[in-house]
Motif scaffolding. Structure first.
Motif, mmCIF file in Angstrom:
data_model
loop_
_atom_site.group_PDB
_atom_site.id
_atom_site.type_symbol
_atom_site.label_atom_id
_atom_site.label_comp_id
_atom_site.label_asym_id
_atom_site.label_seq_id
_atom_site.Cartn_x
_atom_site.Cartn_y
_atom_site.Cartn_z
ATOM 1 N N MET A 1 0.847 -1.179 0.000
ATOM 2 C CA MET A 1 0.000 0.000 0.000
ATOM 3 C C MET A 1 0.892 1.240 0.000
ATOM 4 N N ALA A 2 0.431 2.261 -0.694
ATOM 5 C CA ALA A 2 1.188 3.513 -0.798
ATOM 6 C C ALA A 2 1.211 4.227 0.547
ATOM 7 N N GLY A 3 2.281 4.989 0.769
ATOM 8 C CA GLY A 3 2.401 5.768 1.995
ATOM 9 C C GLY A 3 1.501 6.990 1.946
ATOM 10 N N VAL A 4 1.341 7.622 3.102
ATOM 11 C CA VAL A 4 0.454 8.776 3.237
ATOM 12 C C VAL A 4 0.837 9.883 2.257
ATOM 13 N N GLU A 5 2.114 10.186 2.147
ATOM 14 C CA GLU A 5 2.539 11.265 1.253
ATOM 15 C C GLU A 5 2.268 10.931 -0.206
ATOM 16 N N GLU A 6 2.444 9.662 -0.561
ATOM 17 C CA GLU A 6 2.135 9.251 -1.937
ATOM 18 C C GLU A 6 0.648 9.378 -2.228
ATOM 19 N N ILE A 7 -0.165 9.021 -1.257
ATOM 20 C CA ILE A 7 -1.613 9.139 -1.423
ATOM 21 C C ILE A 7 -2.003 10.612 -1.569
ATOM 22 N N ARG A 8 -1.461 11.453 -0.699
ATOM 23 C CA ARG A 8 -1.751 12.896 -0.788
ATOM 24 C C ARG A 8 -1.310 13.470 -2.131
ATOM 25 N N ALA A 9 -0.152 13.039 -2.595
ATOM 26 C CA ALA A 9 0.340 13.521 -3.888
ATOM 27 C C ALA A 9 -0.594 13.075 -5.015
ATOM 28 N N GLY A 10 -1.047 11.859 -4.945
ATOM 29 C CA GLY A 10 -1.981 11.357 -5.952
ATOM 30 C C GLY A 10 -3.299 12.112 -5.929
ATOM 31 N N ILE A 11 -3.778 12.412 -4.740
ATOM 32 C CA ILE A 11 -5.013 13.182 -4.605
ATOM 33 C C ILE A 11 -4.814 14.589 -5.156
ATOM 34 N N ALA A 12 -3.644 15.180 -4.900
ATOM 35 C CA ALA A 12 -3.351 16.518 -5.427
ATOM 36 C C ALA A 12 -3.374 16.518 -6.954
ATOM 37 N N VAL A 13 -2.797 15.496 -7.563
ATOM 38 C CA VAL A 13 -2.818 15.384 -9.031
ATOM 39 C C VAL A 13 -4.252 15.229 -9.522
ATOM 40 N N THR B 1 -20.890 18.488 -9.544
ATOM 41 C CA THR B 1 -20.513 17.125 -9.175
ATOM 42 C C THR B 1 -19.000 16.988 -9.072
ATOM 43 N N VAL B 2 -18.292 17.551 -10.031
ATOM 44 C CA VAL B 2 -16.826 17.490 -9.991
ATOM 45 C C VAL B 2 -16.302 18.255 -8.778
ATOM 46 N N HIS B 3 -16.884 19.400 -8.503
ATOM 47 C CA HIS B 3 -16.466 20.173 -7.333
ATOM 48 C C HIS B 3 -16.693 19.367 -6.049
ATOM 49 N N ALA B 4 -17.822 18.684 -5.952
ATOM 50 C CA ALA B 4 -18.099 17.852 -4.778
ATOM 51 C C ALA B 4 -17.076 16.727 -4.658
ATOM 52 N N SER B 5 -16.675 16.179 -5.789
ATOM 53 C CA SER B 5 -15.658 15.129 -5.794
ATOM 54 C C SER B 5 -14.328 15.662 -5.269
ATOM 55 N N ILE B 6 -13.966 16.862 -5.695
ATOM 56 C CA ILE B 6 -12.729 17.490 -5.214
ATOM 57 C C ILE B 6 -12.796 17.698 -3.706
ATOM 58 N N THR B 7 -13.902 18.206 -3.233
ATOM 59 C CA THR B 7 -14.074 18.446 -1.803
ATOM 60 C C THR B 7 -13.944 17.146 -1.011
ATOM 61 N N ALA B 8 -14.561 16.083 -1.504
ATOM 62 C CA ALA B 8 -14.489 14.797 -0.813
ATOM 63 C C ALA B 8 -13.064 14.257 -0.797
ATOM 64 N N ALA B 9 -12.382 14.343 -1.928
ATOM 65 C CA ALA B 9 -11.011 13.841 -2.004
ATOM 66 C C ALA B 9 -10.083 14.642 -1.102
ATOM 67 N N GLU B 10 -10.251 15.952 -1.096
ATOM 68 C CA GLU B 10 -9.415 16.782 -0.233
ATOM 69 C C GLU B 10 -9.713 16.515 1.248
ATOM 70 N N GLY B 11 -10.960 16.248 1.564
ATOM 71 C CA GLY B 11 -11.310 15.899 2.943
ATOM 72 C C GLY B 11 -10.611 14.615 3.377
ATOM 73 N N TYR B 12 -10.584 13.637 2.489
ATOM 74 C CA TYR B 12 -9.874 12.385 2.781
ATOM 75 C C TYR B 12 -8.389 12.653 2.997
ATOM 76 N N SER B 13 -7.823 13.483 2.126
ATOM 77 C CA SER B 13 -6.396 13.793 2.218
ATOM 78 C C SER B 13 -6.055 14.436 3.561
ATOM 79 N N VAL B 14 -6.910 15.315 4.034
ATOM 80 C CA VAL B 14 -6.675 15.994 5.312
ATOM 81 C C VAL B 14 -6.710 14.985 6.470
ATOM 82 N N ARG B 15 -7.580 14.005 6.368
ATOM 83 C CA ARG B 15 -7.725 13.029 7.459
ATOM 84 C C ARG B 15 -6.626 11.980 7.487
ATOM 85 N N LEU B 16 -5.798 11.938 6.454
ATOM 86 C CA LEU B 16 -4.733 10.922 6.446
ATOM 87 C C LEU B 16 -3.696 11.179 7.518
#
Length: 86
Positions: free
Chosen positions: A1-13, A71-86
């Motif tokens: 499994m990818a590390g936290v920073e890799e996951i955050r980087a992927g979410i940022a992309v 819908t895309v904006h909501a997706s961004i918000t959800a992904a960023e929320g996940y990233s913050v909780r990592l």
């Protein structure tokens, strides 16, 4: 499994690409709005059902694009929320 920073980087992309998608949708909506305005100017006073249908379909397309942006904006918000909780 990818590390936290890799996951955050992927979410940022992913969110960057989603933002680019929102910008593209905005451009498409601007073009369709210009099309609708041009149609309205060209057919002003026409009572033809085809004209009304074309105008209505362009309005529907604009609404669909607005919904896609939301819908895309909501997706961004959800992904960023996940990233913050990592």
């Amino acid at each position: 499994m990818a590390g936290v920073e890799e996951i955050r980087a992927g979410i940022a992309v992913a969110t960057e690409k989603a933002q680019a998608g929102i910008a593209a949708i905005t451009q498409a909506a601007l073009q369709l709005d210009e099309s609708r305005s041009a149609l309205m100017m060209a057919t002003q006073g026409s009572g033809q059902p085809d004209v009304a249908q074309a105008y209505g379909l362009l309005a529907e397309a604009l609404q669909t694009l607005a919904a896609a942006q939301a819908t895309v904006h909501a997706s961004i918000t959800a992904a960023e929320g996940y990233s913050v909780r990592l």
